[in-house]
Design a protein around this motif. Sequence first.
Motif, mmCIF file in Angstrom:
data_model
loop_
_atom_site.group_PDB
_atom_site.id
_atom_site.type_symbol
_atom_site.label_atom_id
_atom_site.label_comp_id
_atom_site.label_asym_id
_atom_site.label_seq_id
_atom_site.Cartn_x
_atom_site.Cartn_y
_atom_site.Cartn_z
ATOM 1 N N GLY A 75 1.035 -0.936 -0.220
ATOM 2 C CA GLY A 75 0.288 0.070 -0.110
ATOM 3 C C GLY A 75 0.791 1.265 -0.231
ATOM 4 N N GLU A 76 0.114 2.361 0.577
ATOM 5 C CA GLU A 76 0.748 3.637 -0.245
ATOM 6 C C GLU A 76 0.928 4.834 1.642
ATOM 7 O OE1 GLU A 76 -0.032 6.062 -3.199
ATOM 8 O OE2 GLU A 76 -1.723 4.433 -3.643
ATOM 9 N N ALA A 77 1.158 3.462 2.686
ATOM 10 C CA ALA A 77 1.794 3.701 3.914
ATOM 11 C C ALA A 77 2.637 3.596 3.910
ATOM 12 C CB ALA A 77 0.132 4.262 4.583
ATOM 13 N N ASN A 78 3.654 4.194 5.074
ATOM 14 C CA ASN A 78 5.293 3.669 5.179
ATOM 15 C C ASN A 78 4.492 3.128 7.016
ATOM 16 O OD1 ASN A 78 6.405 4.452 3.711
ATOM 17 N ND2 ASN A 78 6.516 6.892 4.813
ATOM 18 N N ILE A 79 5.348 2.124 6.712
ATOM 19 C CA ILE A 79 4.728 1.184 8.523
ATOM 20 C C ILE A 79 6.216 1.387 9.063
ATOM 21 C CG2 ILE A 79 4.452 -0.791 9.477
ATOM 22 C CD1 ILE A 79 3.053 -1.930 6.944
ATOM 23 N N ARG A 80 6.773 2.102 10.561
ATOM 24 C CA ARG A 80 7.158 2.888 11.337
ATOM 25 C C ARG A 80 7.975 1.094 11.792
ATOM 26 N NH1 ARG A 80 5.972 8.976 13.057
ATOM 27 N NH2 ARG A 80 6.170 9.333 11.005
ATOM 28 N N SER A 81 8.956 0.938 12.102
ATOM 29 C CA SER A 81 9.708 -0.135 13.250
ATOM 30 C C SER A 81 8.731 -0.268 14.516
ATOM 31 C CB SER A 81 11.065 0.152 13.357
ATOM 32 O OG SER A 81 11.113 1.968 13.920
ATOM 33 N N SER A 82 8.610 -1.242 14.744
ATOM 34 C CA SER A 82 7.778 -1.605 16.153
ATOM 35 C C SER A 82 6.035 -1.069 15.771
ATOM 36 C CB SER A 82 8.292 -0.413 17.424
ATOM 37 O OG SER A 82 7.204 0.833 17.213
ATOM 38 N N THR A 83 5.929 -0.455 14.961
ATOM 39 C CA THR A 83 4.488 -0.314 14.258
ATOM 40 C C THR A 83 3.984 -1.690 13.776
ATOM 41 O OG1 THR A 83 4.365 0.622 12.279
ATOM 42 C CG2 THR A 83 4.200 1.557 14.822
ATOM 43 N N LEU A 84 4.243 -2.641 14.058
ATOM 44 C CA LEU A 84 4.209 -4.144 13.133
ATOM 45 C C LEU A 84 4.434 -5.328 14.128
ATOM 46 C CD1 LEU A 84 3.960 -5.312 9.577
ATOM 47 C CD2 LEU A 84 5.312 -6.685 11.497
ATOM 48 N N LYS A 85 3.339 -6.175 14.149
ATOM 49 C CA LYS A 85 4.111 -7.417 15.043
ATOM 50 C C LYS A 85 3.051 -8.575 14.659
ATOM 51 C CE LYS A 85 3.120 -8.907 19.804
ATOM 52 N NZ LYS A 85 3.320 -8.783 21.451
ATOM 53 N N ILE A 86 4.090 -9.427 14.249
ATOM 54 C CA ILE A 86 3.658 -11.328 13.753
ATOM 55 C C ILE A 86 3.747 -12.134 14.959
ATOM 56 C CG2 ILE A 86 4.223 -12.605 11.731
ATOM 57 C CD1 ILE A 86 4.872 -11.216 10.084
ATOM 58 N N THR A 87 2.945 -12.277 15.202
ATOM 59 C CA THR A 87 3.071 -13.877 16.280
ATOM 60 C C THR A 87 2.417 -15.048 15.143
ATOM 61 O OG1 THR A 87 1.661 -12.217 18.152
ATOM 62 C CG2 THR A 87 1.422 -14.293 18.614
#
Length: 251
Positions: A75-87
Motif C-alpha cells: 500500500g501507500e503508507a509507510n510502516i514504521r519500526s515497532s508498529t508491526l507485530k507478527i505472532t
Amino acid sequence: MKRGQITAILLVLTLAIAALSFTGCTSGETTTPGSPFVGGTNGILMSFLEGNPPAEVTDDKTYPFNVVVKVKNDGEANIRSSTLKITLSGFDPKEFGFSDGGAEAITNTLKEELTATRKDVEGNTIEGSTVYMTFPPEDSGLPPFEYTGKLSGNTPFTIRADACYLYGTQANAKLCLKRNVLEPDKKGGVCKVTESKTVYNSGGPVQVTSLKESVGGQGKVSITFTLEHKGNGKIYLAESTGYRVHGDSPL
C-alpha cells in the motif's frame, strides 16, 4: 525416524487510520487531473518463505528449522519500526523445544521501516519495501524449532502467522470555494458547491468511497464522506490497541 507434515496458514489483521486532504477550486482554466496515487486496497502482503517452515519434520530433535515470514508493503503508507507485530499460532511451542511456552520464540516485531509503494514524478510505480521476519527472532538468542517427541506416522502441524500493524489512507478530493456559497450554482461556472465529488484514494485497506460537498450556511460549506473497509484483514481503532496515533502516524 518418522515425519510429520506442517500446514501453513496466513491471516492479516490491520489497524487503519484515515486522513483527508483537499484542494480548492480557483478561477481560470479548469483541468481534470488523474489520481496522484497508485491506488489499491492492500496494506501488507504476507507469505512464508519456501521451506521455512518445511513441509515435514522429523522426530527426536533431528530436524531443527526456523519459520520465516516475507512481508511486503503493497500500500501507500509507510510502516514504521515497532508498529508491526507478527505472532505465530496453531501449534504448541512446548512440542518444539520451548518448555516455558515459547512466547518470545513465536512473536517478532518490525525492526526497520517498511517504505510505501508510490508514484515517481513521471508516474511510474515504485514498489514498497520487503522484509523477512524470522522465528524465533534472530536477535533473541533462542535455538530453532525442533520436534522433541515421537511420531508414529505422518502427523499434520498447523503454523499460522497473524500480523497486526498500524496503517493509514489518504484521500484527495477537489472542493468548490467561492465568495458567496449561498448563491445558486450557475451553469458553466468554474465549479459547483452542492454535488458529489470525485475522490482519489491512496492504496490501503480503508477507502473513502464517497464525498459530498454542500452549503453549510453563510460563508460555510459542509463535507460528508463515507469510509469503507475494502481490503484484506480486519480493522480496529488504533486507540483500542494502545498505539499513539500522533507519534506513530504512518502518514
